[in-house]
Design a protein around this motif. Sequence first.
Motif, short mmCIF file in Angstrom:
data_model
loop_
_atom_site.label_atom_id
_atom_site.label_comp_id
_atom_site.label_asym_id
_atom_site.label_seq_id
_atom_site.Cartn_x
_atom_site.Cartn_y
_atom_site.Cartn_z
N ALA A 24 0.84 -1.02 0.24
CA ALA A 24 0.28 0.30 0.25
C ALA A 24 0.83 0.98 0.01
O ALA A 24 2.26 2.08 0.22
CB ALA A 24 -0.76 -0.28 0.86
N GLU A 25 0.17 2.10 -0.01
CA GLU A 25 1.06 3.56 0.16
C GLU A 25 -0.09 4.29 0.74
O GLU A 25 -1.19 4.61 1.24
CB GLU A 25 0.65 4.55 -1.46
N TYR A 26 0.32 5.25 1.59
CA TYR A 26 -0.44 6.04 2.66
C TYR A 26 0.65 7.40 3.03
O TYR A 26 1.20 7.84 2.32
CB TYR A 26 -0.71 4.93 3.63
N PRO B 297 -11.40 8.90 -4.15
CA PRO B 297 -10.53 8.57 -3.71
C PRO B 297 -10.56 7.90 -4.70
O PRO B 297 -9.64 6.52 -4.72
CB PRO B 297 -12.28 7.29 -3.17
N ASP B 298 -9.72 7.97 -5.86
CA ASP B 298 -8.80 6.89 -6.51
C ASP B 298 -7.52 7.62 -6.34
O ASP B 298 -6.15 7.19 -6.84
CB ASP B 298 -9.39 7.72 -8.07
N SER B 299 -7.06 8.66 -5.97
CA SER B 299 -5.45 8.44 -5.68
C SER B 299 -5.78 9.76 -4.35
O SER B 299 -6.30 10.11 -3.59
CB SER B 299 -5.02 10.10 -6.30
N LEU B 300 -4.23 9.63 -3.78
CA LEU B 300 -3.80 9.91 -2.24
C LEU B 300 -3.41 11.21 -2.42
O LEU B 300 -2.57 12.19 -2.35
CB LEU B 300 -3.67 9.30 -1.51
N LYS B 301 -2.51 11.70 -3.90
CA LYS B 301 -1.68 12.37 -4.57
C LYS B 301 -2.46 14.15 -4.51
O LYS B 301 -1.72 15.17 -4.04
CB LYS B 301 -1.24 12.17 -6.35
N PRO B 302 -3.52 13.73 -4.36
CA PRO B 302 -4.92 15.93 -3.88
C PRO B 302 -4.23 15.99 -2.86
O PRO B 302 -4.15 17.14 -2.62
CB PRO B 302 -5.92 15.65 -4.73
N ALA B 303 -4.42 14.95 -1.72
CA ALA B 303 -4.50 15.54 -0.66
C ALA B 303 -3.26 15.70 -0.18
O ALA B 303 -2.98 16.67 1.49
CB ALA B 303 -5.11 14.40 0.91
N ALA B 304 -2.20 14.65 -0.68
CA ALA B 304 -0.58 15.58 -0.43
C ALA B 304 -0.40 16.14 -0.68
O ALA B 304 0.81 16.66 -0.05
CB ALA B 304 0.26 13.81 -0.88
N GLU B 305 -0.71 16.99 -2.33
CA GLU B 305 -0.34 18.22 -3.05
C GLU B 305 -0.92 19.36 -1.43
O GLU B 305 -0.16 20.10 -1.75
CB GLU B 305 -0.80 17.94 -4.19
N ARG B 306 -2.11 19.03 -1.24
CA ARG B 306 -2.58 19.73 -0.26
C ARG B 306 -2.19 20.26 0.85
O ARG B 306 -1.57 21.49 0.98
CB ARG B 306 -4.11 20.15 -0.20
N LYS C 201 0.68 19.35 1.78
CA LYS C 201 2.37 18.91 1.96
C LYS C 201 2.88 17.77 2.60
O LYS C 201 4.12 18.16 2.89
CB LYS C 201 3.22 20.13 2.36
N LEU C 202 2.86 16.52 1.93
CA LEU C 202 2.87 15.71 2.94
C LEU C 202 3.28 14.40 2.17
O LEU C 202 3.35 14.42 0.81
CB LEU C 202 1.53 15.04 3.25
N PRO C 203 4.17 13.88 2.31
CA PRO C 203 4.86 13.32 1.79
C PRO C 203 4.26 11.62 0.94
O PRO C 203 3.45 11.09 1.84
CB PRO C 203 6.00 12.45 2.10
N VAL C 204 4.38 10.66 0.18
CA VAL C 204 3.15 9.88 -0.14
C VAL C 204 4.20 8.51 0.52
O VAL C 204 5.10 8.49 -0.26
CB VAL C 204 2.90 9.90 -1.46
N ARG C 205 4.16 7.93 1.38
CA ARG C 205 5.03 6.60 1.33
C ARG C 205 4.49 4.96 0.80
O ARG C 205 3.42 5.42 0.85
CB ARG C 205 5.41 6.93 2.81
N ALA C 206 5.46 4.19 0.91
CA ALA C 206 5.25 3.12 0.27
C ALA C 206 5.24 2.27 1.30
O ALA C 206 5.98 2.33 1.96
CB ALA C 206 5.52 2.73 -0.86
N THR C 207 4.40 1.20 1.33
CA THR C 207 5.03 -0.09 2.77
C THR C 207 5.23 -1.18 2.14
O THR C 207 5.05 -1.27 0.81
CB THR C 207 3.28 -0.66 3.09
N ARG D 188 -3.82 3.67 0.30
CA ARG D 188 -4.29 2.98 -1.14
C ARG D 188 -3.84 1.59 -1.20
O ARG D 188 -2.60 1.27 -1.45
CB ARG D 188 -3.80 4.08 -1.86
N VAL D 189 -4.52 0.72 -1.45
CA VAL D 189 -3.88 -0.58 -2.11
C VAL D 189 -3.48 -0.25 -3.29
O VAL D 189 -3.97 0.02 -4.33
CB VAL D 189 -4.71 -1.81 -1.53
N LEU D 190 -1.91 -0.78 -3.76
CA LEU D 190 -1.21 -0.81 -4.52
C LEU D 190 -1.18 -2.46 -5.13
O LEU D 190 -1.31 -2.26 -6.51
CB LEU D 190 0.25 -0.28 -4.22
N GLU D 191 -0.72 -2.87 -4.58
CA GLU D 191 -0.79 -4.73 -4.61
C GLU D 191 -2.19 -5.78 -3.82
O GLU D 191 -1.82 -5.32 -2.62
CB GLU D 191 0.54 -4.81 -5.53
#
Length: 627
Positions: A231-233, A410-419, A421-427, A476-479
């Motif tokens: 996942a990414e978060y 709901p289809d992406s975390l990028k808008p919240a991350a950009e708004r 200024k948060l990094p999107v981290r992978a697990t 968000r689940v990636l795989e």
Amino acid sequence: MFDLVHKHKRVVQVILMLLVVPFAIWGVESYRSGGGGSDTVAEVNGLKISQRELENELRRQQDQLRRMLGRNYDPAVFDTPETRRTLLESLISQKLLASAAQQAKLTVSDEAIAELIHSAPTFQVDGQFSKARYETALRTQDPPMSPAQFEQRLRHDLALQQLGRAVADGAFAPRSVAARLAALETQKREISEVRFSAQQYLEKVKIDEAAVKAYYDANTAEFRTPERVRAEYVLLSADALAKEEQIGADEAKAFWDKQYGARFAERDKARQRIEAVLAEVKKDPAKFAEVAKRESADTASAQQGGDLGFQPRGSFVKPFEDALWRMKPGEISGIVESEFGFHVIRFLEARRQDGKDERRASHILVATPGEARPFAEMRPQIEAELRKQRASKRFVEAAEAFGNMVYEQPDSLKPAAERFKLPVRATPWIEKSANQELGPLDNPKLLAALFSADAIERKRNTDAIEVAPGTLVAARVLEHQPAAQRKFDEVKAQITDKLRRREAAELARKEGEAKLAELRKGGEAGLKWSAAKSVSRREPQGLPAEILTPIVSADVAKLPAYVGVPIQDAGYLLVRISKVVESAPAAGAQSEARAGQLYGAAQYEAFLASLRERADINIRKDALEKK
């Protein structure tokens, strides 16, 4: 003596436990009617235990073990009919106590509940009860609780605590028993060891493929790969917001003036007063008791001329204790500062009691207000507090916008991350059982969301979930990989090694037991013993309880005596007891208290047993099977 124990220490522990244990176990309906419904697994005097209660207790135990064992935790090992039966017995005991408390009409008043909640540091901000902190703490439980539910639950647990204390505290241990207990605890036994290591027998063990295949067929669940996801978060926290805040010197000084200025002035007056007291008793030490009665804020000891009686190490706060243990008998200290204020200490005499050094001292205490130090010294702390306050306000506003954004897009975390200024981290891969270190994702509610159909099949963001006070995570689940059975050929070597080690441990045990039998018949057995060492219940010398207990419990009427202890999957330990050194300490306060605790525990267990004998208990055995 000045109070070193918080007024409501035991109750605060109860409150913290209530916040840790899932509410579904002790929900209001759980102890009123037992949860009801067709999923009842047991009934105790009309109080029902539901399947949900049992499952939640199992989950709580597994969460604790997972935190303790980390990657070594295997949930399948602990989810067995035997485990479920043990947990059910614990729940039955709770219901028996609840039934007895109801019959005894034990209650806790609304006023007492309010006082206890208001006094709990968990619900305080700057030393004052915070309704917002209280409601937030309850809201972030899994599942969330309302204040009414929590207060009802607290009332219930405190009533049970009253009943338990009433039973246990009524026990009385005779002084002769306390003396015997002290003697047993200090009795030393000189031992030598011979270890039969399973490793030594590995070469003798041959495992055929049929046995390996039979083990695989009988334990297929052991070789299933669990469902897992990558996942990414994104994580939004008040702490991160606090780091962005800038606090000016004028603002920090104004805060110090308002919060600490008056108290600092009082502290200066207190220091002047203690300096005068010190000068007076230094000039005429014979007046120490008289000055203590007149000046000391510790009213309990002041009535005794400041005398605190004999006390061992650990009885005083650290600055006081450090000063006292540096002094010589008859000496008067300089000014000693502790959390209670300024002290002048007089060391009276020393003694040794129950194997411990004790010191008798008198003191004069001039109390000071709470934390109050010079502004320059407190400035970093004040700036951190102001940043935290600002960030808390910002977080409330940001949390709502953050939650809305990850839900509405709901289809992406990028808008919240950009708004924000948060990094999107992978697990890495996360197993559904979560028996691994997950950091901020180690939260039951978040893990449940990640393994939901919404996240896996529809590839939607999870909700923004509060994983800790002031910390929100959306993932968000990636795989995704479903659970699968590993093939026999994949695990054949692993099973072979396990069976070889098990058989080697059995060979070690058999040889150890044969040598033990020979020794007990008077033979020499041709063994090379380790160097002798002395062990006791109080000084186990690193021996674990499962080895120490048979050693200190062994019959030593005839020496040498021999004890054999199997060590699971590791071999066998043979112990020779060559000498017993008896001790006959006086039955001091510590040993009497220890004996009283043991008597109390025994009386409590007897009380539970008597409740069980008279109770109407029905258990559905099929409900103990793993679902």
